[in-house]
Enzyme design. Sequence first.
Site, short mmCIF file in Angstrom:
data_model
loop_
_atom_site.label_atom_id
_atom_site.label_comp_id
_atom_site.label_asym_id
_atom_site.label_seq_id
_atom_site.Cartn_x
_atom_site.Cartn_y
_atom_site.Cartn_z
CE LYS A 194 -2.02 3.10 2.00
NZ LYS A 194 -1.81 4.49 1.58
CD GLU A 250 2.34 10.87 15.42
OE1 GLU A 250 2.79 10.61 14.28
OE2 GLU A 250 3.02 11.39 16.32
CB VAL A 251 -0.12 6.05 10.93
CG1 VAL A 251 -0.79 4.97 10.11
CG2 VAL A 251 -0.76 7.41 10.63
N GLY A 252 1.67 4.32 13.04
CA GLY A 252 2.31 3.04 13.40
C GLY A 252 1.62 2.39 14.59
CD GLU A 269 12.08 -0.64 10.12
OE1 GLU A 269 12.85 0.14 10.72
OE2 GLU A 269 12.19 -1.87 10.16
CB CYS A 303 12.80 8.69 9.04
SG CYS A 303 13.75 7.55 8.02
CD GLU A 403 9.59 12.37 11.93
OE1 GLU A 403 8.49 11.86 12.23
OE2 GLU A 403 10.46 11.79 11.27
P1 NAD Z 1 2.10 8.37 7.71
O1 NAD Z 1 2.21 7.57 8.96
O2 NAD Z 1 1.13 9.49 7.67
O3 NAD Z 1 1.71 7.43 6.48
C1 NAD Z 1 2.46 6.27 6.20
C2 NAD Z 1 1.57 5.31 5.44
O4 NAD Z 1 0.49 4.94 6.31
C3 NAD Z 1 0.93 5.88 4.18
O5 NAD Z 1 0.89 4.87 3.18
C4 NAD Z 1 -0.48 6.21 4.63
O6 NAD Z 1 -1.43 6.17 3.59
C5 NAD Z 1 -0.73 5.08 5.62
N1 NAD Z 1 -1.80 5.38 6.59
C6 NAD Z 1 -2.27 6.59 6.99
N2 NAD Z 1 -3.29 6.43 7.87
C7 NAD Z 1 -3.44 5.09 8.03
C8 NAD Z 1 -4.30 4.30 8.84
N3 NAD Z 1 -5.23 4.85 9.63
N4 NAD Z 1 -4.15 2.96 8.80
C9 NAD Z 1 -3.22 2.39 8.00
N5 NAD Z 1 -2.38 3.09 7.21
C10 NAD Z 1 -2.49 4.43 7.23
O7 NAD Z 1 3.58 8.83 7.38
P2 NAD Z 1 4.06 9.77 6.19
O8 NAD Z 1 3.67 11.15 6.53
O9 NAD Z 1 3.64 9.17 4.89
O10 NAD Z 1 5.65 9.58 6.27
C11 NAD Z 1 6.47 10.30 7.12
C12 NAD Z 1 6.82 9.49 8.35
O11 NAD Z 1 7.48 8.28 7.98
C13 NAD Z 1 7.80 10.23 9.23
O12 NAD Z 1 7.43 10.06 10.58
C14 NAD Z 1 9.12 9.53 8.92
O13 NAD Z 1 10.09 9.70 9.92
C15 NAD Z 1 8.68 8.12 8.75
N6 NAD Z 1 9.67 7.30 8.02
C16 NAD Z 1 10.41 6.35 8.70
C17 NAD Z 1 11.39 5.59 8.03
C18 NAD Z 1 12.24 4.55 8.75
O14 NAD Z 1 12.91 3.76 8.08
N7 NAD Z 1 12.28 4.54 10.08
C19 NAD Z 1 11.57 5.77 6.66
C20 NAD Z 1 10.81 6.74 6.01
C21 NAD Z 1 9.85 7.49 6.70
#
Ligand code: NAD
Length: 500
Positions: A194, A250-252, A269, A303, A403
């Site tokens: 996804k 938050e989403v994690g 991650e 990140c 962040e």
């Molecule tokens: P996000 O958490 O908003 O979205 C990530 C993914 O989750 C997207 O595909 C989104 O559509 C999906 N999503 C959103 N709401 C959801 C829900 N309720 N249920 C399931 N999936 C849902 O993050 P973002 O804004 O796309 O990315 C930025 C974040 O990612 C930052 O916090 C960054 O640090 C982190 N990040 C971490 C790594 C790592 O390796 N640790 C790498 C890249 C990015």
Amino acid sequence: MSTRTIAGQALLPEVEAFLSKDIHGAAIGGREVFASNGDTFDTHDPGTGETLATVANMQPDDVEQAVAAAQEAFDKADWARLPANERGVHLMRLADAVEQHRLVITQIESLDCGKIAAQAEEDVQNFIDTIRYFCNLAQGLSLDTAIPVAGHEASVVRHAWGPCGFIVPWNFPFLLCGWGIGPAMAAGNTCVVKPAEDTPLSTLYVAHLAKEIGIPDGVINVIPGVGEVTGAALSKNRNLRRMSFTGSPEVGRMVARECGQNLIPVKLELGGKGAAVVFDDVDIPDAADKLAQAITFHTGQVCCDATRWLVQKSIYDDFVNTAVERLKAVQIGHPLGQATQMGPVVSDTQHKRVLGYLEKGTAAGAETVLAGGAAKVEGCDGGHYVKPALLAGTLDNLAAREEIFGPVAYLAPFSDESEGIRLANDTDYGLANSVWSSDLARCKRVASLFEAGNGWINSHNVVVHGVPYAGVKKSGMGGGVVSLETLLDYYRSISVIRPL
Ligand code: NAD
């Protein structure tokens, strides 16, 4: 078909043809599938704000269908039962196909993500390297390992799990797709990916390439859609055998909660608030240059970036003045522009978020060292551009703790080694920190004392295949990528034992 020119770059005919589709459907079981309710969303060029493509917004029953296709491929397509070397042929073909289409994918990624073309091309190369790395690693792995124990014959046998889910963010869409599907496929699993709604295009393109080169239908399924609908449905799915989420804490948390309900192993991650600890014996111009490059790399939407710059008191003013000069000189422009050093942020939402943190940070007492703010790029009025910014002050400020995900660093002085380490570790996150000094023994000591998954020396953003990359604290859980440990995660193991 005539091709457009954007920021002086002619779009490749293949890119123009790909973008010209009316609606980009999902890739499910080797077929293009549209949302069951016909719903769509648009994805934009962050450099101009213009619509790039319309994409299917896959619904919960479509997600069920994608997981079922992945299960069917796992059960019937013999993917899991193929010897590693035969699966390896498919993986090597995939890497070769991506290599042959390197410039096409680079342009698609650059336009969809707002990433400058040279960086997008590095991501494409990273995808290729990841697929080849895991393919080679899987060849040498024993899947039936004898364990010497008294009075028994025992072994551990490894199998692929089945369908694995991947939810990916928008900052490194193509690279992270490779980090996910590479090890999973090398181990014999099937995948449902996804991508983020801001950046679905390169992942859809790779599904189309996989079909073209004969990867069995259903091994790679891609379901575009908005997070609350498609992502939420994937995280609730009971038929997945593993889930990998990369994105915000938050989403994690939400994804982990859903997977927890179904007892599906999940790796997270997540975000970061990395520190650079700069000692007074450093080469100031070199360190300032590298940290300025790090915070402007992909417009700070990284990140593991160094977003807190902790500088030893005796060189603080010199270091800050040099960094300000470096950041002022950064050339902001459209991601396809030849001279561009820093592109836009990904969306209007992200633009507001970055500017909002500058306001909130200063309102909470941070000093403005370099003001930043919105930037204008000629001919790109609708683009989401921001200037690099530096704030300074105490580390309890929200701009130092949360962040921001933009080209904003927060400065603070420290007096000695123990204070430098303490301040670096004084954060909820634990992804990556760096230490800067000409004393290598000190560098190694400090790097190993960071409460983070990664400690880097005289450099920042160093990710190498073979070296585990993971986060601790609010930066991740059960995870780790690009290493042998990652590949092992994609096998379930069974202990087989008989008394002698
Ligand atoms: P996000 O958490 O908003 O979205 C990530 C993914 O989750 C997207 O595909 C989104 O559509 C999906 N999503 C959103 N709401 C959801 C829900 N309720 N249920 C399931 N999936 C849902 O993050 P973002 O804004 O796309 O990315 C930025 C974040 O990612 C930052 O916090 C960054 O640090 C982190 N990040 C971490 C790594 C790592 O390796 N640790 C790498 C890249 C990015």
